[in-house]
Design a protein around this motif. Structure first.
Motif, PDB file in Angstrom:
ATOM      1  N   TYR A 160       0.840  -1.191   0.000  1.00 38.83           N
ATOM      2  CA  TYR A 160       0.000   0.000   0.000  1.00 38.83           C
ATOM      3  C   TYR A 160       0.880   1.248   0.000  1.00 38.83           C
ATOM      4  O   TYR A 160       1.834   1.348   0.766  1.00 38.83           O
ATOM      5  CB  TYR A 160      -0.902   0.027   1.231  1.00 38.83           C
ATOM      6  N   SER A 161       0.532   2.201  -0.842  1.00 41.28           N
ATOM      7  CA  SER A 161       1.280   3.454  -0.907  1.00 41.28           C
ATOM      8  C   SER A 161       0.655   4.470   0.044  1.00 41.28           C
ATOM      9  O   SER A 161      -0.420   4.246   0.614  1.00 41.28           O
ATOM     10  CB  SER A 161       1.269   4.003  -2.338  1.00 41.28           C
ATOM     11  N   VAL A 162       1.318   5.610   0.201  1.00 45.42           N
ATOM     12  CA  VAL A 162       0.816   6.650   1.106  1.00 45.42           C
ATOM     13  C   VAL A 162      -0.507   7.230   0.621  1.00 45.42           C
ATOM     14  O   VAL A 162      -1.199   7.921   1.379  1.00 45.42           O
ATOM     15  CB  VAL A 162       1.855   7.780   1.277  1.00 45.42           C
ATOM     16  N   ASP A 163      -0.871   6.952  -0.616  1.00 42.35           N
ATOM     17  CA  ASP A 163      -2.154   7.433  -1.138  1.00 42.35           C
ATOM     18  C   ASP A 163      -3.322   6.551  -0.703  1.00 42.35           C
ATOM     19  O   ASP A 163      -4.484   6.929  -0.886  1.00 42.35           O
ATOM     20  CB  ASP A 163      -2.111   7.482  -2.675  1.00 42.35           C
ATOM     21  N   GLU A 164      -3.002   5.381  -0.145  1.00 42.21           N
ATOM     22  CA  GLU A 164      -4.041   4.451   0.299  1.00 42.21           C
ATOM     23  C   GLU A 164      -4.474   4.831   1.712  1.00 42.21           C
ATOM     24  O   GLU A 164      -3.691   4.752   2.657  1.00 42.21           O
ATOM     25  CB  GLU A 164      -3.498   3.022   0.292  1.00 42.21           C
ATOM     26  N   PRO A 165      -5.721   5.265   1.906  1.00 45.27           N
ATOM     27  CA  PRO A 165      -6.154   5.694   3.247  1.00 45.27           C
ATOM     28  C   PRO A 165      -6.239   4.526   4.223  1.00 45.27           C
ATOM     29  O   PRO A 165      -6.246   3.356   3.823  1.00 45.27           O
ATOM     30  CB  PRO A 165      -7.536   6.299   2.991  1.00 45.27           C
ATOM     31  N   LEU A 166      -6.297   4.865   5.479  1.00 43.31           N
ATOM     32  CA  LEU A 166      -6.430   3.862   6.532  1.00 43.31           C
ATOM     33  C   LEU A 166      -7.734   3.097   6.327  1.00 43.31           C
ATOM     34  O   LEU A 166      -8.800   3.692   6.151  1.00 43.31           O
ATOM     35  CB  LEU A 166      -6.429   4.556   7.893  1.00 43.31           C
ATOM     36  N   SER A 167      -7.653   1.777   6.337  1.00 44.51           N
ATOM     37  CA  SER A 167      -8.842   0.958   6.113  1.00 44.51           C
ATOM     38  C   SER A 167      -9.636   0.800   7.407  1.00 44.51           C
ATOM     39  O   SER A 167      -9.130   1.045   8.510  1.00 44.51           O
ATOM     40  CB  SER A 167      -8.444  -0.418   5.589  1.00 44.51           C
ATOM     41  N   ALA A 168     -10.877   0.370   7.266  1.00 47.47           N
ATOM     42  CA  ALA A 168     -11.723   0.135   8.444  1.00 47.47           C
ATOM     43  C   ALA A 168     -11.122  -0.953   9.325  1.00 47.47           C
ATOM     44  O   ALA A 168     -11.166  -0.874  10.557  1.00 47.47           O
ATOM     45  CB  ALA A 168     -13.130  -0.253   8.000  1.00 47.47           C
ATOM     46  N   SER A 169     -10.537  -1.967   8.693  1.00 49.06           N
ATOM     47  CA  SER A 169      -9.907  -3.052   9.449  1.00 49.06           C
ATOM     48  C   SER A 169      -8.714  -2.540  10.250  1.00 49.06           C
ATOM     49  O   SER A 169      -8.525  -2.918  11.417  1.00 49.06           O
ATOM     50  CB  SER A 169      -9.459  -4.157   8.491  1.00 49.06           C
TER      51      SER A 169
END
Length: 301
Positions: A160-169
Motif C-alpha cells: 500500500y502506498s501513502v495514497d491508500e487511506p487507513l482501512s476500516a480493518s
C-alpha cells in the motif's frame, strides 16, 4: 556540538547497539545522550506500537490483539535498530524479507496497521510512513545505515502506498490498543529500540529476543511454540510483560536502566516474581527467566 564529541558519543552508542559508526553518528542528538530515546513524539508513538507488535504472540495465556499483526516473526531476522530523532531505521541483511512483515499489501498478511510505502530508494531501502502517527520508519539493507537518494520502483508493487487511506480493518485493530501514558509509551518504545543491544563489557545482552550472543551456559529455549510465547499488555501507567525463553529478565531491565544506554530517569527493583522498571508515574513489570550467576546492572530504585 563539536564533531569530535559527536564521534565519541557515536562510538559509544555503536558499542551498545551494534550499529555501524556511520549510522550511530546519524542518530546522536544535540543533548549529549546516545539518542535511543530522543525523538519526535510521533516517533515514540510508532515505536510503542512496534513493541506491541513484536512482543505479543500466542503461547502465554490469552493472546492479545497485537499478536494478530504477525510482527513477532521479525525476531527470527537479524535486525539492528538505529533510532534517529525523526525516523526509526531498521538495519537488516534481509530487507526484502523484513518489509513484507511490516508493510500492508493486497495479500492481507502480517503488517503494522496504518504503515505505507512512501518510496523505494536504491536497491535495498524502503522508506515508509505510518499514517496514524505521521512517523517515518525505514527498512534498509545498507550496512552503513544510510541510503541512496535515487528512487526506483519497489520490488513488490502490491505494498500500500501513502495514497491508500487507513482501512476500516486497520482502524479497528488500532482501536484495540489501550491508552498509554507518556511515560509508559517511552518504556515500550525503549523496548523496541533496544532489541539488539548488549553491554560492551559482556554483562548482559538482548540478542534480538532470539539467541544469546554472549553464549552463556544453559538453554532457555527448547524450540517449542510455547517457549516463544510473549505477552505485553496493560493500560495507561501499568504494563506487564511476560515471555518464555531468551533473554534473561535481568538483561532486559539492564538495557532499559543501565548508565548511558538506559532511559533517562528509569529505575528497576525486584517485586515478588517480577522486575519492575519505573519511569515517572509508569511501571513496566517484567516476568522472565532469571540467571542467578549474572550481576544485574542499572539504576535500582
Amino acid at each position: 556540538m563539536p564533531e569530535t564529541v559527536k564521534k565519541t558519543i557515536a562510538r559509544t552508542r555503536a558499542e551498545f547497539t551494534g550499529e555501524p559508526e556511520e549510522g550511530a553518528f546519524a542518530g546522536v542528538p544535540r543533548d549529549g545522550s546516545l539518542g535511543l530515546d530522543t525523538c519526535l513524539r510521533e516517533q515514540r508513538a510508532l515505536r510503542a506500537l512496534v513493541a506491541l507488535g513484536l512482543f505479543n504472540r500466542r503461547g502465554l495465556g490469552e493472546a492479545r490483539p497485537p499478536s494478530r499483526w504477525g510482527l513477532h516473526t521479525l525476531v527470527a531476522y537479524d535486525i539492528t535498530m538505529s533510532p534517529r530523532y525523526n525516523r526509526l531505521v531498521l538495519l537488516t541483511n534481509a530487507p526484502h524479507n523484513v518489509a513484507p512483515y511490516l508493510l500492508p499489501s493486497n495479500d492481507g498478511g502480517s503488517s503494522l496497521p496504518g504503515l505505507r510505502l512512501e518510496e523505494f530508494r536504491g536497491r535495498r531501502t524502503y522508506v515508509a510512513r505510518h499514517l496514524p502517527t505521521g512517523a517515518e520508519p525505514v527498512i534498509t539493507g545498507n550496512p552503513s545505515g544510510t541510503w541512496s537518494a535515487s528512487r526506483r520502483p519497489s520490488p513488490r508493487s502490491d505494498f500500500y502506498s501513502v495514497d491508500e487511506p487507513l482501512s476500516a480493518s486497520e482502524r479497528a485493530r488500532l482501536d484495540e490498543v489501550p491508552v498509554l501514558s507518556a511515560d509508559a509509551e517511552c518504556l515500550l518504545a525503549g523496548l523496541a529500540t533496544r532489541i539488539a543491544t548488549q553491554d560492551p563489557r559482556g554483562r548482559w545482552a538482548i540478542g534480538n529476543w532470539f539467541s544469546d550472543p554472549l553464549r552463556r551456559p544453559g538453554r532457555l529455549n527448547d524450540g517449542s511454540e510455547e517457549w516463544y510465547g510473549k505477552q505485553l499488555w496493560g493500560s495507561v501507567d501499568r504494563w506487564r510483560f511476560w515471555w518464555n525463553g531468551f533473554p534473561y529478565v535481568d538483561d532486559v531491565a539492564a538495557s532499559l536502566t543501565a548508565p548511558r544506554i538506559g532511559i533517562s530517569g528509569a529505575t528497576w527493583r525486584r517485586v515478588g516474581d517480577s522486575v519492575d522498571v519505573r519511569l515517572g508515574t509508569a511501571t513496566l513489570s517484567l516476568y522472565g527467566r532469571r540467571a542467578s550467576f549474572l550481576r544485574t546492572v542499572g539504576r535500582s530504585a
